[in-house]
Design an enzyme around this catalytic site. Structure first.
Site, PDB file in Angstrom:
ATOM      1  CD  GLU A  24      -2.508   1.288   2.906  1.00 18.12           C
ATOM      2  OE1 GLU A  24      -3.290   1.623   2.918  1.00 18.12           O
ATOM      3  OE2 GLU A  24      -2.369   0.582   3.543  1.00 18.12           O
ATOM      4  CE  LYS A  55      -7.010   0.705   4.749  1.00 14.06           C
ATOM      5  NZ  LYS A  55      -5.854   1.999   5.025  1.00 14.06           N
ATOM      6  CB  CYS A  76      -3.784  -1.476   5.854  1.00  9.92           C
ATOM      7  SG  CYS A  76      -3.019  -0.485   6.861  1.00  9.92           S
TER       8      CYS A  76
END
Length: 534
Positions: free
Chosen positions: A82, A181, A213
């Site tokens: 990321e 995300k 994440c």
């Protein structure tokens, strides 16, 4: 038609069709992740598109070197981290010239490498597509998607949506998947997507889920895809900041793979000054490869063979953890803050023993043998709502055995990476637990954090290392996540909120408020009442 002739006919047919020949009977595939020492660009500095492209090429050229190394070693899929292309710390305005409009691959077939003129101003997408095609591997990268928005439909939109995005290219360079995300972590440069959508992509070696994440800490998208839709592989770009004692990158990501029985490809950035480090290739049986470099910024390519685990047709049944009635807690019990939460703990005594610690509805039992008593270790339990900032919430149920930094119980909440104590046997059982438990083991070796490989097993609330660990122990935990009241093995829970969800959604999308005031009041009152009873 002979079998030999049929084989060559199929090979020829694939070549003519422009498709790489795949052996669908493979039992393993070769995976790679790259921990990238990302080149950062000055914040508070809006640049032109050409300058932004020049900046990003500093990182993309390193991607090219790593893709070529991976391709030369027969890698099937390579995951990049990321924020690895444009770095960290950019404001919303800073980031805008770095973004590109990314099409929906479910609505349109496009090979950016072969047809670069089809969509203008897509230089980064073209570059990534060519990396996949030229090295004959799947590329998973994290980038930024720019999409139009309509203020009349969404009063929170600011000129355009800026979305933290995973993109995937197959071995021909075809764009096959993009994922926005869902769970942002204080990412003011990005918007929450207008629609939360879980995304998977097919390969000859299994179906993969995409996540980024902070997503891994919540039910959507990953846990739902794994438990309810049979997905058994995860591609996971991340910019993960270590947070001991439970959330070091290699510690939690390996635990997620073990707890849910999946292949997990975690690619992190490497920026030690801010604790960004720790990448790995994890299987249900444990870590295949990992790196933990917290000293000097440096990239690292990890490559390992993983078992092919195809998508399961049936829903994964929730595991049942043991129940325990009328537990007898070991005395004395101390109250100590660990990772911002108030745990019940007891200190270990002697080179072997049996201890029980409870907190609210859960109990934790430990049997252990260790080589010395020179260092202080604590065993603790926590059952409650974790919210470090008041802005996001996670309901946790945790058993933990961890090294204390000093001699007293107060020192057990101080982060430490140092240990000299070898445990020759560890057996931890969590009673009355959530169905979702992630078993963690974190060691120290040569001054660095490390994982235990092949020395322990986990099954339905029990972590067992009958011959101990191969290096001194920092922490080992059953890190349980109570995503909803239905996770308690059919038992009634006092937890009043049906699904914990990041309240960070409120920062950009006020209409997404998940926590009503009455729920928070009820939670607070229950917490006070049960704290007095604990």
């Amino acid at each position: 038609m002979s079998a030999k002739f049929l084989f060559f006919y199929l090979v020829l047919a694939n070549i003519v069709a422009g498709l790489p020949f795949q052996n669908n009977n493979k039992t393993t595939f070769r995976a790679a992740v790259f921990e990238h020492a990302v080149t950062l660009f000055p914040p508070n500095s809006v640049v032109t598109r050409q300058k932004a492209l020049g900046n990003m090429m500093l990182n993309l050229k390193e991607y090219k070197r790593q893709a070529e190394l991976a391709g030369d070693q027969g890698v099937d899929i390579l995951v990049f981290p990321e924020n690895g292309i444009f770095g960290l710390g950019l404001s919303r305005e800073d980031l805008a010239p770095y973004l590109e409009n990314i099409i929906d691959p479910e609505k349109e077939v496009w090979n950016p490498c072969e047809d670069p003129q089809k969509h203008p101003n897509t230089e980064v997408q073209q570059y990534l597509s060519c990396l996949a095609k030229n090295n004959s591997l799947y590329i998973v990268a994290n980038f930024g998607d720019r999409q139009p928005c309509d203020e009349s439909l969404d009063p929170n939109c600011q000129v355009q949506y800026q979305l933290n995005t995973d993109v995937v290219y197959d071995k021909r360079g075809v764009f096959v998947a993009k994922y926005h995300k869902i769970n942002l972590y204080f990412e003011k440069a990005f918007d929450f997507p207008p629609v939360d959508k879980a995304v998977t992509f097919d390969t000859p070696f299994g179906v993969f889920a995409l996540a980024v994440c902070f997503d891994v800490l919540y039910y959507d998208p990953l846990v739902d895809l794994i438990t309810n839709h049979g997905v058994r592989n995860v591609a996971f770009p991340t910019a993960w900041m270590d947070s001991l004692p439970f959330l070091a990158a290699i510690e939690f990501h390996s635990a997620f793979a073990a707890g849910l029985g999946v292949n997990f490809l975690a690619a992190n950035i490497n920026y030690p000054p801010k604790r960004f480090h720790g990448s790995g290739i994890y299987s249900p049986q444990g870590a295949k490869q990992f790196v933990y470099n917290d000293q000097e910024a440096a990239g690292k390519l990890l490559i390992s063979d993983l078992p092919v685990i195809h998508k399961q047709d049936d829903v994964m049944p929730p595991p049942r953890t043991p129940t325990l009635n009328a537990p007898q807690m070991t005395e004395p019990i101390y109250r100590t803050k660990l990772h911002y939460d108030l745990y019940n703990i007891t200190l270990l005594s002697g080179t072997s023993g049996h201890v029980t610690v409870c907190h609210r509805s859960i109990c934790c039992q430990l049997n252990y043998i260790r080589d010395n008593t020179d260092e202080v270790f604590a065993f603790g339990a926590f059952d409650g709502l974790h919210g470090t900032t008041g802005r996001y919430y996670m309901y946790l149920q945790v058993c933990t055995l961890l090294k204390c930094s000093g001699n007293g119980s107060d020192s057990c909440g101080v982060r430490t990476k140092n240990s000299k104590t070898l445990f020759h046997s560890v057996h931890i059982t969590g009673y009355n637990f959530t169905a979702h438990i992630y078993p963690e083991v974190l060691l120290t070796r040569n001054g660095s954090l490390a994982l235990s490989v092949g020395r322990w097993k986990y099954n339905n609330g029990v972590l067992n290392a009958p011959t101990g660990f191969e290096a001194p122990l920092v922490a080992t935990s059953l890190y349980g996540r109570l995503y909803s009241i239905n996770d308690t093995n059919g038992r009634e829970s006092w937890y009043p909120i049906n699904r914990d969800k990041s309240d960070l959604h409120n920062s950009n999308h006020g209409q997404r408020r998940e926590y009503c005031l009455i729920c928070l009041i009820v939670t607070y009152l229950f917490t006070l009442t049960l704290a007095k009873l604990s």
